[in-house]
Design a protein around this motif. Structure first.
Motif, PDB file in Angstrom:
ATOM      1  N   MET A 265       0.696  -1.199   0.094  1.00  0.00           N
ATOM      2  CA  MET A 265      -0.014   0.030  -0.161  1.00  0.00           C
ATOM      3  C   MET A 265       0.763   1.417   0.088  1.00  0.00           C
ATOM      4  SD  MET A 265      -3.108  -0.923  -0.003  1.00  0.00           S
ATOM      5  CE  MET A 265      -4.516   0.045   0.852  1.00  0.00           C
ATOM      6  N   GLY A 266       2.174   0.963  -0.224  1.00  0.00           N
ATOM      7  CA  GLY A 266       3.071   2.188  -0.299  1.00  0.00           C
ATOM      8  C   GLY A 266       3.013   3.142   1.202  1.00  0.00           C
ATOM      9  N   VAL A 267       2.747   2.344   2.235  1.00  0.00           N
ATOM     10  CA  VAL A 267       2.867   3.036   3.581  1.00  0.00           C
ATOM     11  C   VAL A 267       4.166   3.310   3.981  1.00  0.00           C
ATOM     12  CG1 VAL A 267       2.130   2.774   5.810  1.00  0.00           C
ATOM     13  CG2 VAL A 267       0.377   2.314   4.126  1.00  0.00           C
ATOM     14  N   LYS A 268       4.458   4.445   4.669  1.00  0.00           N
ATOM     15  CA  LYS A 268       5.852   4.580   5.483  1.00  0.00           C
ATOM     16  C   LYS A 268       5.446   4.239   6.863  1.00  0.00           C
ATOM     17  CE  LYS A 268       7.625   7.885   2.148  1.00  0.00           C
ATOM     18  NZ  LYS A 268       8.230   9.252   1.733  1.00  0.00           N
ATOM     19  N   PHE A 269       5.711   3.087   7.035  1.00  0.00           N
ATOM     20  CA  PHE A 269       5.491   2.472   8.548  1.00  0.00           C
ATOM     21  C   PHE A 269       5.907   3.365   9.783  1.00  0.00           C
ATOM     22  CE2 PHE A 269       5.667  -0.342  12.175  1.00  0.00           C
ATOM     23  CZ  PHE A 269       4.513  -0.955  11.936  1.00  0.00           C
ATOM     24  N   TYR A 270       7.321   3.894   9.366  1.00  0.00           N
ATOM     25  CA  TYR A 270       7.983   4.322  10.287  1.00  0.00           C
ATOM     26  C   TYR A 270       7.473   5.784  10.610  1.00  0.00           C
ATOM     27  CZ  TYR A 270       9.981   5.973   5.995  1.00  0.00           C
ATOM     28  OH  TYR A 270      10.241   6.412   4.788  1.00  0.00           O
ATOM     29  N   GLU A 271       6.761   6.483   9.776  1.00  0.00           N
ATOM     30  CA  GLU A 271       5.939   7.564  10.130  1.00  0.00           C
ATOM     31  C   GLU A 271       4.704   7.470  10.825  1.00  0.00           C
ATOM     32  OE1 GLU A 271       5.490   9.683   6.139  1.00  0.00           O
ATOM     33  OE2 GLU A 271       7.752  10.322   6.119  1.00  0.00           O
ATOM     34  N   ASP A 272       3.889   6.296  10.779  1.00  0.00           N
ATOM     35  CA  ASP A 272       2.772   6.144  11.139  1.00  0.00           C
ATOM     36  C   ASP A 272       2.544   4.547  11.117  1.00  0.00           C
ATOM     37  OD1 ASP A 272       0.102   5.921  12.193  1.00  0.00           O
ATOM     38  OD2 ASP A 272      -0.743   7.594  10.847  1.00  0.00           O
ATOM     39  N   ALA A 273       2.374   4.073  12.326  1.00  0.00           N
ATOM     40  CA  ALA A 273       2.460   2.735  12.267  1.00  0.00           C
ATOM     41  C   ALA A 273       0.819   2.222  12.163  1.00  0.00           C
ATOM     42  CB  ALA A 273       2.866   2.071  13.747  1.00  0.00           C
ATOM     43  N   ASN A 274       0.045   2.834  12.283  1.00  0.00           N
ATOM     44  CA  ASN A 274      -1.277   2.703  11.907  1.00  0.00           C
ATOM     45  C   ASN A 274      -2.075   3.583  11.049  1.00  0.00           C
ATOM     46  OD1 ASN A 274      -2.028   0.360  13.926  1.00  0.00           O
ATOM     47  ND2 ASN A 274      -1.072   1.554  15.144  1.00  0.00           N
ATOM     48  N   HIS A 275      -1.385   3.774   9.961  1.00  0.00           N
ATOM     49  CA  HIS A 275      -1.494   4.840   8.737  1.00  0.00           C
ATOM     50  C   HIS A 275      -2.930   4.108   8.261  1.00  0.00           C
ATOM     51  CE1 HIS A 275      -1.530   6.390   4.790  1.00  0.00           C
ATOM     52  NE2 HIS A 275      -0.680   7.107   5.297  1.00  0.00           N
ATOM     53  N   TYR A 276      -3.789   5.091   7.800  1.00  0.00           N
ATOM     54  CA  TYR A 276      -5.036   4.890   7.336  1.00  0.00           C
ATOM     55  C   TYR A 276      -5.132   3.893   5.960  1.00  0.00           C
ATOM     56  CZ  TYR A 276      -4.324   8.439   3.781  1.00  0.00           C
ATOM     57  OH  TYR A 276      -3.593   9.461   2.940  1.00  0.00           O
ATOM     58  N   ASP A 277      -3.716   3.921   5.312  1.00  0.00           N
ATOM     59  CA  ASP A 277      -3.726   2.967   4.200  1.00  0.00           C
ATOM     60  C   ASP A 277      -3.139   1.560   4.572  1.00  0.00           C
ATOM     61  OD1 ASP A 277      -5.213   3.789   2.259  1.00  0.00           O
ATOM     62  OD2 ASP A 277      -3.568   4.959   1.205  1.00  0.00           O
ATOM     63  N   CYS A 278      -2.871   1.333   5.784  1.00  0.00           N
ATOM     64  CA  CYS A 278      -2.105   0.179   6.217  1.00  0.00           C
ATOM     65  C   CYS A 278      -3.169  -1.006   6.153  1.00  0.00           C
ATOM     66  CB  CYS A 278      -1.494   0.224   7.521  1.00  0.00           C
ATOM     67  SG  CYS A 278      -0.706  -1.545   8.091  1.00  0.00           S
ATOM     68  N   ILE A 279      -2.844  -2.062   5.412  1.00  0.00           N
ATOM     69  CA  ILE A 279      -4.163  -3.171   5.498  1.00  0.00           C
ATOM     70  C   ILE A 279      -3.513  -4.408   6.395  1.00  0.00           C
ATOM     71  CG2 ILE A 279      -4.953  -2.705   3.429  1.00  0.00           C
ATOM     72  CD1 ILE A 279      -3.141  -4.682   1.951  1.00  0.00           C
ATOM     73  N   ARG A 280      -2.523  -4.057   7.190  1.00  0.00           N
ATOM     74  CA  ARG A 280      -2.362  -5.148   8.195  1.00  0.00           C
ATOM     75  C   ARG A 280      -1.931  -6.650   7.450  1.00  0.00           C
ATOM     76  NH1 ARG A 280      -5.488  -2.802  12.275  1.00  0.00           N
ATOM     77  NH2 ARG A 280      -4.409  -0.856  12.737  1.00  0.00           N
TER      78      ARG A 280
END
Lengths: 47, 308
Positions: free
Chosen positions: B255-270
């Motif tokens: 999903m192109g999430v920068k995990f280190y910026e936001d671990a529970n980003h709205y686009d994180c699909i776990r």
């Protein structure tokens, strides 16, 4: 450090479980079924 | 050259669950003989992922279609004394979201699975600009709730705007197969069908060069689940002390999430790919109700180097 616990997820679970129960009690399940067993022309792009 | 730092059990398990969810959501295999859709009682149950209920093989209902239908028929139903607000669907989606956030997108959604498979076609990679990822919230508000509720005919009936004008899953799973099964429907093909076909073609092409473009840009179901990512029982955790900002998680993220910026980003699909495969420093983990279930593995390049 003790893990940070929040009650919010559980409040939401109870709230949405209540919504689900009310919806079922109001007969919304049969409304979903009624729509889903017919061919949806909108979904196909012709209606 | 990227290396694998964990075992791949979770990734293989996810792939099998995706296959199982896709097969179970589309298990009515009599359709070539009946030339119609499944009409049994299972259709009263909404599946957690995006799967058109007019797909000839579909065994359950699409939650987005059901929700739009409740909005589109709310006024006449209310006038007739039926107080149906769609609480059954909202409750189900909210319950899933409260438990696991956007996890169904990675594990249970057939259309998400399709996007991952198509993206395996070798091609140049194009990142999706962040502002585009907010479009799904506009589509959710406008096409799922506002327009079906407010743009009504003289009898008070609205239409299912997202299904009718956009949904590429509907075109792929219902439009094309039913046109093949029922030749008489081909007479009804008009500009609407062609515009939906174009939308499908554009998304299919986009899936080749970008990671999960429909999920990130246009899926209102993913938008609903994403609202729960920060408050769900299951949550991702990030340990900044162990994180080296190497961006391996970002490079691998579907999903192109920068995990280190936001671990529970709205686009994180776990999907847990970052946890299982990307991070070699044990900076990524997850918790259930605030309790870390699995401690972040202390992975180092040394201990995880392939055995000779």
């Amino acid at each position: 450090m003790a893990p940070k616990k929040s009650t919010l997820p559980f409040v939401l679970i109870v709230l949405f479980a209540l919504f689900l129960a009310i919806g079922i009690n109001l007969g919304e399940v049969s409304s979903v079924l009624e729509k889903a067993i017919r061919v949806c022309l909108s979904c196909m792009g012709i209606g | 050259m990227p290396q694998l730092y964990g075992n791949r059990v979770m990734l293989i398990l996810r792939r099998w669950i995706q296959i199982l969810a896709t097969v179970l959501s589309n298990a009515y295999w009599k359709f070539p003989f009946t030339r119609g859709i499944y009409q049994g009682n299972l259709k009263a149950v909404c599946v957690p992922g995006l799967n058109c209920y007019s797909c000839p093989a579909a065994t359950g209902s699409c939650p987005l279609g059901a929700l739009q239908n409740f909005m589109a028929t709310l006024r006449p139903r209310f006038g007739a004394g039926h107080t149906h607000f769609g609480l059954y669907v909202i409750g189900m989606l909210g319950l899933i979201g409260s438990l696991v956030g956007r996890m169904p997108c990675a594990w249970l959604c057939p259309f998400g699975f399709l996007q991952e498979l198509i993206h395996k076609i070798p091609s140049p990679e194009f990142e999706i600009p962040k502002p585009l990822t907010y479009i799904k919230y506009i589509l959710l508000g406008l096409f799922i709730f506002i327009l079906p509720l407010l743009a009504v005919d003289e009898f008070g009936y609205g239409i299912t705007w997202f299904c009718k004008h956009i949904c590429p899953a509907g075109t792929l799973e219902a439009g094309i197969p039913l046109m093949l099964l029922k030749p008489e429907l081909r007479e009804l093909i008009g500009i609407l069908f062609h515009s939906k076909l174009l939308i499908l073609a554009l998304f299919l092409a986009w899936m080749v060069v970008s990671r999960r473009p429909f999920c990130r840009v246009a899926c209102p179901l993913g938008a609903i689940y994403s609202l729960f990512n920060k408050v769900s029982v299951f949550r991702m955790t990030h340990d900044p002390d162990k994180c080296t900002l190497c961006e391996a998680c970002y490079r691998d993220c579907p999903m192109g999430v920068k995990f280190y910026e936001d671990a529970n980003h709205y686009d994180c699909i776990r999907c847990l790919k970052c946890y299982q495969e990307s991070c070699r420093f044990g900076a990524i983990s997850y918790e259930v109700a605030g309790i870390p279930l699995l401690k972040a593995l202390e992975r180092t390049a040394e201990t995880d180097a392939p055995m000779e």
